[in-house]
Design a protein around this motif. Sequence first.
Motif, short mmCIF file in Angstrom:
data_model
loop_
_atom_site.label_atom_id
_atom_site.label_comp_id
_atom_site.label_asym_id
_atom_site.label_seq_id
_atom_site.Cartn_x
_atom_site.Cartn_y
_atom_site.Cartn_z
N UNK A 88 59.53 21.86 -3.19
CA UNK A 88 60.08 20.51 -3.06
C UNK A 88 61.06 20.26 -4.21
N UNK A 89 61.65 19.06 -4.21
CA UNK A 89 62.66 18.77 -5.22
C UNK A 89 62.12 18.76 -6.63
N UNK A 90 60.87 18.35 -6.79
CA UNK A 90 60.27 18.33 -8.13
C UNK A 90 60.17 19.73 -8.71
N UNK A 91 59.68 20.67 -7.90
CA UNK A 91 59.59 22.06 -8.35
C UNK A 91 60.97 22.64 -8.60
N UNK A 92 61.96 22.22 -7.80
CA UNK A 92 63.33 22.70 -7.99
C UNK A 92 63.90 22.22 -9.31
#
Length: 267
Positions: free
Chosen positions: A180-184
């Motif tokens: 997801x964007x957080x991990x990205x």
Amino acid sequence: MAVDQHLSPADLHILMAEPSGVQRRIISNELYASQIQMIDEADSVATTLLQAQRNTPDLIISALHFADGSAMDLLHQLRADTQTAEIPFMLISSETRQQQLEQFKQSGVIAILPKPFKPDDLTTAIRATLDLLTQSELSLEYYEPDQLRVLIVDDSNMARKLIRRVLSGLGIENFTEAEDGSAAMTELTEKEFDLVVTDYNMPQVNGLELTEFIRSSAQHAHLPILMVSSEANQAHLQNISRAGVNALTDKPFEPDTIRQILTRILG
């Protein structure tokens, strides 16, 4: 089938999963008209799985409903088996509710065709399958494809696998994946990348928020962003464009479309 740079529809081996004998004949006739001759048939989830394991096809064309399950049940079981996990999957269905089709768009299918479908729809899907099976390296002025560092962001593992497979067919080898964007965002603070390929609908941090994060970062503001999304909301699409993505394409997508986009945004 071994990778070949000169595949044609006549080289394809199709497994058609359809409970209706009438529908199987209709689809078979359209496939024959597209020069496809190697067609196996199955009328249930169980027989489709058995045939796919016995004689791995190049493409599975599936109806939505069967007496012993659904196309999603079939797709999940195919992806769980290493022998059948990489088989391209096409759905043919009269379903029009976006919520019902969304799960297939997120699962990495090669195409979703309406029932009844137009011959041109089938031709496009067959061409996408051929592109997926054919290695043809990108030709870029400033990059060597095998040196490109790509961050793939999608909460669907199956969708990430399809994107990775398409990019691998273009000669790209260096991948990092984020769910997801957080991990990205974490990956972006730790590594350098040449391209971000991201979904829109994701938990915690979506594709729009990730794009805004990248564009507001002095370190990554220049980074090319390709958004691959099934998002149909026009207001959302306008927000995505204004946020600064370099290109936006639908799910499911055609590999040749990805080639053209990357050639444009990477120069």
